[in-house]
Scaffold this active site. Structure first.
Site, mmCIF file in Angstrom:
data_model
loop_
_atom_site.group_PDB
_atom_site.id
_atom_site.type_symbol
_atom_site.label_atom_id
_atom_site.label_comp_id
_atom_site.label_asym_id
_atom_site.label_seq_id
_atom_site.Cartn_x
_atom_site.Cartn_y
_atom_site.Cartn_z
ATOM 1 N N ASN A 8 0.874 -1.177 0.000
ATOM 2 C CA ASN A 8 0.000 0.000 0.000
ATOM 3 C C ASN A 8 0.909 1.225 0.000
ATOM 4 O O ASN A 8 1.461 1.609 1.033
ATOM 5 C CB ASN A 8 -0.906 -0.009 1.231
ATOM 6 C CG ASN A 8 -1.925 1.118 1.210
ATOM 7 O OD1 ASN A 8 -1.855 2.032 0.393
ATOM 8 N ND2 ASN A 8 -2.876 1.065 2.129
ATOM 9 N N ARG A 92 -2.269 -2.229 -3.773
ATOM 10 C CA ARG A 92 -3.551 -1.561 -3.596
ATOM 11 C C ARG A 92 -3.555 -0.302 -4.462
ATOM 12 O O ARG A 92 -2.632 0.515 -4.414
ATOM 13 C CB ARG A 92 -3.741 -1.160 -2.139
ATOM 14 C CG ARG A 92 -5.046 -0.403 -1.903
ATOM 15 C CD ARG A 92 -4.922 0.614 -0.806
ATOM 16 N NE ARG A 92 -6.159 1.358 -0.597
ATOM 17 C CZ ARG A 92 -6.227 2.533 -0.007
ATOM 18 N NH1 ARG A 92 -5.143 3.116 0.433
ATOM 19 N NH2 ARG A 92 -7.381 3.144 0.139
ATOM 20 N N HIS A 181 -13.119 1.411 -0.340
ATOM 21 C CA HIS A 181 -13.000 0.331 0.656
ATOM 22 C C HIS A 181 -13.490 -1.007 0.112
ATOM 23 O O HIS A 181 -13.850 -1.911 0.875
ATOM 24 C CB HIS A 181 -13.813 0.659 1.925
ATOM 25 C CG HIS A 181 -13.342 1.860 2.674
ATOM 26 N ND1 HIS A 181 -14.204 2.692 3.347
ATOM 27 C CD2 HIS A 181 -12.100 2.384 2.854
ATOM 28 C CE1 HIS A 181 -13.515 3.677 3.919
ATOM 29 N NE2 HIS A 181 -12.232 3.496 3.629
ATOM 30 N N ARG A 242 -14.340 14.156 7.406
ATOM 31 C CA ARG A 242 -15.095 14.360 6.168
ATOM 32 C C ARG A 242 -16.566 14.601 6.492
ATOM 33 O O ARG A 242 -17.131 13.966 7.371
ATOM 34 C CB ARG A 242 -14.962 13.153 5.244
ATOM 35 C CG ARG A 242 -13.549 12.907 4.750
ATOM 36 C CD ARG A 242 -13.508 11.630 3.930
ATOM 37 N NE ARG A 242 -12.141 11.250 3.605
ATOM 38 C CZ ARG A 242 -11.737 10.003 3.423
ATOM 39 N NH1 ARG A 242 -12.605 9.012 3.552
ATOM 40 N NH2 ARG A 242 -10.486 9.741 3.121
ATOM 41 N N GLU A 385 -7.444 -6.555 4.403
ATOM 42 C CA GLU A 385 -7.321 -6.203 2.997
ATOM 43 C C GLU A 385 -6.069 -6.816 2.372
ATOM 44 O O GLU A 385 -6.075 -7.214 1.200
ATOM 45 C CB GLU A 385 -7.302 -4.677 2.847
ATOM 46 C CG GLU A 385 -8.626 -4.036 3.250
ATOM 47 C CD GLU A 385 -8.539 -2.532 3.412
ATOM 48 O OE1 GLU A 385 -8.943 -1.825 2.478
ATOM 49 O OE2 GLU A 385 -8.054 -2.073 4.469
#
Length: 398
Positions: A8, A92, A181, A242, A385
């Site tokens: 990542n 990723r 996601h 956010r 993940e």
């Protein structure tokens, strides 16, 4: 046994996890932080149960230097005997647009396509490309695979991914919902089906990835049919910093009031100064809001709004799918916040969801946390993940 590494890459970081396959056992993991900055930090955990630790502070100029150091340390620390043991690298990648509907073997054409999609994720795709190019240069014989955050959501029907704007904006500019996601939602849905002893194709699930970034996904028969994040990860539920969903006219109104002419400045406010931070005025960390909710009413308000928005999405997805078999909590808040999970479920008794307080009193432990008579099952499934990434690499190697 072969070794596959999940990567990542960010603009100034590179997270990694090395697996032995097909056993799916973790050999080592770590991070290269502050890449391109003074005093970069390399860390690694390895050995049996990852008991060994290594840390080094030095200047690492770029992603190529970071990858070079990582590969050298893997042999120096005797994590591997030879880097040639690494037969696959899974990367990723945030934005795959409509181009990539599944994980893909990387070649020169794919690299160009990821670059072309950078306008959909300008902070992510370019940095991820640097990592991809560095590994392809230093591990030329390993299979490189791109695993996209957006690909899982490519099964959404047009009725859910299109915005009610002139259709040609979608045709010309790709203006639509892409979600995020996806790798996490895919993993926890798969694992939940195994825990329930049922086929994923026979289940209607709602997955709740609740962390600093939060997204809710409706999964029917193993396919994502709707998700809360939109064209970017800014949309959906209230998050740490956010805003989540907001009236576009309010954005224009605030720009006028704040004398902002650059839309990027307003987007920065919505991305980094809003959410529970903006509501509470205290912190983007839910733990801090819990500590201050008795003395600061806005902290309690931030908690209440967070719960409210999540419950609204759950309710809408139950209606959309004509019911649901289970809800799955994952990610930082979802896996570790006992009180928050209870708050969310306590508002869903109408749908037959009931929390077992004793089973819910866990942190990051995989298990069913609803009562035996709960019609709507509730599960806690820690996301993985990286495991999903290396599984995709292993599948594409065959």
């Amino acid at each position: 046994m072969s070794k596959i590494i999940a990567i990542n890459a960010g603009s100034s970081s590179l997270k990694w996890k090395l697996f032995e396959m097909p056993a799916e056992s973790v050999i080592a993991e770590g991070m290269v932080d502050r890449v391109g900055l003074k005093d970069s930090v390399f860390t690694a955990k390895y050995g049996q149960d990852e008991q060994k630790r290594f840390k080094d502070v030095l200047d690492i100029d770029d992603q190529t230097a970071a990858v070079d150091m990582l590969l050298k340390k893997l042999t120096e620390l005797k994590i591997v005997d030879d880097i040639a043991e690494i037969v696959g690298v899974g990367h990723r990648v945030v934005a795959g647009g409509e181009t990539f509907k599944q994980s893909t073997v990387i070649d020169d054409q794919v690299i160009q396509q990821i670059d072309d999609l950078a306008e959909y994720a300008p902070l992510h795709n370019p940095a991820e490309l640097k990592g991809i190019k560095a590994f392809r240069k230093l591990l030329p014989n390993a299979l490189s695979v791109a695993v996209f955050d957006t690909s899982f959501h490519q099964t959404m029907p047009a009725v859910n991914y299109l915005y009610s704007i002139p259709y040609e904006y979608y045709q010309k500019y790709g203006a639509r919902k892409y979600g995020a996601h996806g790798t996490s939602h895919r993993y926890v849905a798969t694992r939940a089906a195994e825990m329930l002893g049922k086929s994923l194709k026979d289940l209607k699930l709602i997955t709740l990835h609740l962390g600093a970034g939060a997204s809710i996904t409706a999964i029917d028969g193993g396919r994502s049919i709707d998700t809360s994040m939109g064209f970017t990860p800014l949309a959906g539920v209230t998050m740490a910093t956010r805003s989540g969903d907001i009236d576009a006219s309010l954005v224009a109104f605030l720009m006028q009031k704040l004398n902002i002419s650059d839309p990027e400045k307003m987007i920065d406010i919505l991305n980094h100064k809003s959410g529970i931070l903006g509501i509470s005025g205290v912190s983007p960390d839910m733990r801090e809001l819990e500590k201050t909710r008795d003395t600061n009413p806005r902290s309690q308000l931030g908690i209440d709004i967070f719960v409210n928005r999540i419950q609204k999405y759950i309710g809408s997805y139950i209606a959309e799918m004509g019911g649901a078999d289970a809800l799955i909590f994952t990610a930082g808040i979802g896996e570790n916040d006992v009180i928050m999970r209870k708050r969310i479920i306590d508002g869903l008794s109408y749908f037959g969801a009931y929390m077992d307080d004793q089973r819910n009193d866990v942190h990051g432990k995989e298990q069913i946390i609803s009562t035996p008579d709960s019609k709507l099952k509730v599960l806690l499934v820690p996301t993985d993940e990286e495991l999903m990434i290396v599984r995709d690499v292993e599948r594409l190697r065959k």
